[in-house]
Write an enzyme that holds these catalytic residues in place. Structure first.
Site, PDB file in Angstrom:
ATOM      1  N   GLU A 244       0.862  -1.194   0.000  1.00 31.22           N
ATOM      2  CA  GLU A 244       0.000   0.000   0.000  1.00 31.22           C
ATOM      3  C   GLU A 244       0.890   1.232   0.000  1.00 31.22           C
ATOM      4  OE1 GLU A 244      -1.809  -0.683   3.746  1.00 31.22           O
ATOM      5  OE2 GLU A 244      -2.790  -2.506   3.058  1.00 31.22           O
ATOM      6  N   LYS A 246       2.521   4.475   1.467  1.00 33.95           N
ATOM      7  CA  LYS A 246       2.749   4.925   2.833  1.00 33.95           C
ATOM      8  C   LYS A 246       2.422   6.411   2.877  1.00 33.95           C
ATOM      9  CE  LYS A 246       6.164   4.850   6.565  1.00 33.95           C
ATOM     10  NZ  LYS A 246       5.761   6.116   7.141  1.00 33.95           N
ATOM     11  N   ARG A 251      -1.671   8.844  12.157  1.00 32.79           N
ATOM     12  CA  ARG A 251      -2.435   7.611  12.330  1.00 32.79           C
ATOM     13  C   ARG A 251      -3.743   7.916  13.048  1.00 32.79           C
ATOM     14  NH1 ARG A 251       0.146   2.484  12.848  1.00 32.79           N
ATOM     15  NH2 ARG A 251      -1.447   0.890  12.498  1.00 32.79           N
ATOM     16  N   ARG A 266      -2.714   8.361  17.425  1.00 33.03           N
ATOM     17  CA  ARG A 266      -1.700   7.337  17.596  1.00 33.03           C
ATOM     18  C   ARG A 266      -1.355   7.115  19.067  1.00 33.03           C
ATOM     19  NH1 ARG A 266       3.304   6.327  13.877  1.00 33.03           N
ATOM     20  NH2 ARG A 266       3.199   8.406  13.013  1.00 33.03           N
ATOM     21  N   ARG A 405       6.097  -3.470  17.037  1.00 35.06           N
ATOM     22  CA  ARG A 405       6.834  -3.033  15.855  1.00 35.06           C
ATOM     23  C   ARG A 405       7.489  -4.282  15.272  1.00 35.06           C
ATOM     24  NH1 ARG A 405       8.154   1.948  14.279  1.00 35.06           N
ATOM     25  NH2 ARG A 405       7.601   2.996  16.215  1.00 35.06           N
TER      26      ARG A 405
HETATM   27  P1  AMP Z   1       6.939   5.083  10.688  1.00 36.60           P
HETATM   28  O1  AMP Z   1       6.156   6.160  11.389  1.00 36.60           O
HETATM   29  O2  AMP Z   1       7.992   5.633   9.763  1.00 36.60           O
HETATM   30  O3  AMP Z   1       7.454   4.028  11.649  1.00 36.60           O
HETATM   31  O4  AMP Z   1       5.935   4.306   9.724  1.00 36.60           O
HETATM   32  C1  AMP Z   1       4.778   3.660  10.162  1.00 36.60           C
HETATM   33  C2  AMP Z   1       3.589   4.587  10.062  1.00 36.60           C
HETATM   34  O5  AMP Z   1       3.242   4.838   8.707  1.00 36.60           O
HETATM   35  C3  AMP Z   1       2.327   4.011  10.621  1.00 36.60           C
HETATM   36  O6  AMP Z   1       2.288   4.123  12.020  1.00 36.60           O
HETATM   37  C4  AMP Z   1       1.255   4.861   9.951  1.00 36.60           C
HETATM   38  O7  AMP Z   1       1.013   6.026  10.720  1.00 36.60           O
HETATM   39  C5  AMP Z   1       1.897   5.267   8.652  1.00 36.60           C
HETATM   40  N1  AMP Z   1       1.244   4.690   7.458  1.00 36.60           N
HETATM   41  C6  AMP Z   1       0.995   5.371   6.324  1.00 36.60           C
HETATM   42  N2  AMP Z   1       0.421   4.598   5.395  1.00 36.60           N
HETATM   43  C7  AMP Z   1       0.286   3.367   5.952  1.00 36.60           C
HETATM   44  C8  AMP Z   1      -0.241   2.123   5.473  1.00 36.60           C
HETATM   45  N3  AMP Z   1      -0.731   1.987   4.239  1.00 36.60           N
HETATM   46  N4  AMP Z   1      -0.219   1.075   6.326  1.00 36.60           N
HETATM   47  C9  AMP Z   1       0.284   1.198   7.586  1.00 36.60           C
HETATM   48  N5  AMP Z   1       0.793   2.348   8.077  1.00 36.60           N
HETATM   49  C10 AMP Z   1       0.803   3.428   7.273  1.00 36.60           C
END
Ligand code: AMP
Length: 542
Positions: A244, A246, A251, A266, A405
């Site tokens: 998908e 990102k 969140r 979040r 995680r």
């Molecule tokens: P990070 O904040 O860099 O650890 O990346 C994970 C975060 O990406 C998740 O907690 C979501 O807030 C965000 N995110 C954006 N698009 C998606 C998606 N399609 N699936 C899951 N998380 C996503």
């Protein structure tokens, strides 16, 4: 349990460093507690007063606390602040001040942990005109009755920073040990109800009570998190995977029952009132009772806007309507955890997606299912071209693991070196930035101590500076010239070109060309990068 006994446990825990002895001591303490005390003490020992999802917040900044303590010890607030700056630890400084005053006070009633909690609850419920004054009166009462050691931990609880090194993982193991229940059942119950205190109470009742726990509407579930990884590894490990976009936003979790809904951030805060446009978009089109998981992004004239815009909306409590006109928010839903009475967290992603497509048609994040590296790489390129951060690649057979995680969700984005660091100070800006902070002092952690590693001033536009000022203004502990000391509570993700050894900062390291990337609204200060990880990065590069 008396608060003095709790404080003595805290003092012993603070002096410990081993995981096993920590678990043993926490478990010894838990075994002494009644069902009524367990939820309170379990939250206290992890530095919390209320569960994360509770709307209640004590809402006492350092200033209010220092004012109350100053009154109790018969000093000026400035003297309290001075002592704190001298020791570098609010808890110990207040302990010392109370000890000095002690010789003159004779009348004290003993504090019980449950009474302390009730007092905090009363403080949290105080609202409106005159509420500051009432809060100060309650604090005076608490500190007036506290012994020096109790005052150390009371102060730290108020500031939500207990610094005794007891994490949630330790407490989960201690619960299993204290009540002779399976640690997997403790973990499962915790994932569902997201309140260790309540889990401890059920564990005391026995294995059966724990097994009976299920996720519920309007009780937010911790969000599943992602690790860094590669497309090739995911395909190799799982064959067909789901990909998908990102989205670079914030969140959110959407709970709906009949015609009512709530939205959680979040950090599991209820942000429904700040996001009326998301309610308007989702409520009419979701056809069942559900818990949905997704990302909200900001859009202006059809184009995604930076994450800062979304954060601003999530934090907005007043004048929401003028902001909704300025910044349009759009939800992208990518998961479902609950559907008409049925928990889906133990179902594989493949099945959850089928449920998701049944309950709404619009707002779902498009998903590519593929087992070839090439097509996934093309998808990744499309995501970048469209202005997204990258893609998420997910194991279709994986269950939804709240708060974990893990490797089932992997993020693919261009390589940038960043660190998550706590903001512990700031400097006032100059010229048109004179009313805002122009640079921020950052710290990493080493066994619970915060050590400075550099300052960041680059990468922050005027709009973000104003936003950051709003976030930090209540966290000011003291000032000296243009420098401001801040209560560590906010985490920045910071990019850099290199790590160097440096005598200028207490950590012994400094960041070269530090650049602000974003506020990590999902991280607590305890979760920032450690001195060890900075050292490792330094050694790897040289
Ligand atoms: P990070 O904040 O860099 O650890 O990346 C994970 C975060 O990406 C998740 O907690 C979501 O807030 C965000 N995110 C954006 N698009 C998606 C998606 N399609 N699936 C899951 N998380 C996503």
């Amino acid at each position: 349990m008396r608060f003095i006994d709790f404080s003595r446990y805290c003092e012993r825990l603070e002096a410990m460093s081993g995981r096993l002895e920590t678990i043993e001591l926490v478990s010894e303490m838990l075994a002494l507690l009644t069902e009524g005390e367990l939820p309170v003490v379990v939250r206290f020992v992890t530095g919390r007063i209320f569960p994360d999802w509770s709307p209640l917040k004590v809402g006492i900044g350092p200033n209010l606390l220092y004012e109350a303590v100053a009154y109790v010890v018969g000093e000026k607030k400035a003297a309290v602040v001075e002592e704190i700056n001298r020791t570098g630890d609010a808890g110990k400084a207040i302990e010392h001040l109370i000890a000095t005053k002690e010789q003159t006070s004779f009348f004290r009633t003993e504090l019980e942990t449950t009474e302390v909690y009730q007092e905090f609850e009363a403080i949290a419920r105080t609202e409106g005109k005159g509420s500051q004054r009432e809060k100060i009166l309650s604090l005076r009462k608490l500190f007036g009755n506290a012994s020096p050691l109790e005052a150390r931990y009371l102060a730290r609880l108020v500031l939500e920073e207990l610094r005794i090194g007891v994490g949630e993982g330790n407490v989960r193991d201690a619960i299993a040990r204290a009540f002779h229940v399976d640690s997997a059942s403790v973990e499962h119950a915790y994932q569902a109800i997201n309140d260790l205190g309540e889990v401890a109470r059920l564990a005391k009742q026995g294995e059966e009570a724990l097994q009976g726990v299920a996720i519920q509407l309007f009780r937010p579930v911790k969000m599943m998190l992602a690790q860094q990884g590669t497309i090739a590894e995911m395909v190799q490990d799982h064959g067909e995977v789901a990909a998908e976009f990102k989205y670079d936003g914030s969140r959110f979790q959407f709970h709906k029952q009949g015609s009512t809904c709530r939205i959680y951030s979040r950090k599991l805060e209820d942000v429904t009132d700040a996001l009326p446009d998301i309610v308007r978009q989702l409520l009419p089109v979701v056809k069942a009772d559900v818990i949905l998981d997704g990302e909200v992004i900001a859009v202006k004239e059809g184009k995604p806007r930076p994450f800062q815009f979304v954060l601003r909306r999530f934090r907005r409590k007043h004048e929401v309507s003028s902001y909704t006109e300025e910044i349009e928010l759009v939800p992208h839903v990518f998961d479902i955890l609950y559907h008409n009475g049925q928990s889906l967290i133990d179902s594989p992603l493949r099945e959850r997606r089928v449920h998701l497509e049944k309950v709404i048609s619009g707002f779902i994040a498009p998903q590519l299912k593929s087992s070839t590296v090439n097509s996934l790489e093309t998808f990744y390129q499309q995501a970048l071209d469209a202005g997204h951060e990258g893609i998420m690649v997910k194991d279709l057979a994986s269950r939804y693991t709240p708060g974990v995680r893990g490797k089932s969700w992997v993020k693919i984005k261009p390589e940038v070196d960043t660190l998550d660091l706590a903001v512990i100070g700031a400097e006032w800006g100059e010229g048109r930035r004179a009313h805002f902070f122009g640079s921020f002092l950052l710290a990493c952690q080493d066994k619970g101590k915060l050590l400075p590693v550099g300052k960041v001033a680059t990468g922050i536009n005027d709009e973000t500076l104003a936003l950051l000022y709003e976030m930090f203004k209540d966290l000011i502990v003291s000032q000296s010239g243009k420098e401001v000391f801040l209560e560590p509570s906010i985490v920045f993700e910071v990019g850099y070109s290199e790590i160097q050894q440096s005598p200028n900062y207490e950590s012994g390291y400094a960041l070269r060309f530090p650049r602000f990337v974003r506020v990590r609204d999902d991280k607590r200060v305890e979760e920032i990068d450690s001195l060890d990880s900075i050292r490792q990065r330094y050694e790897k590069r040289s």
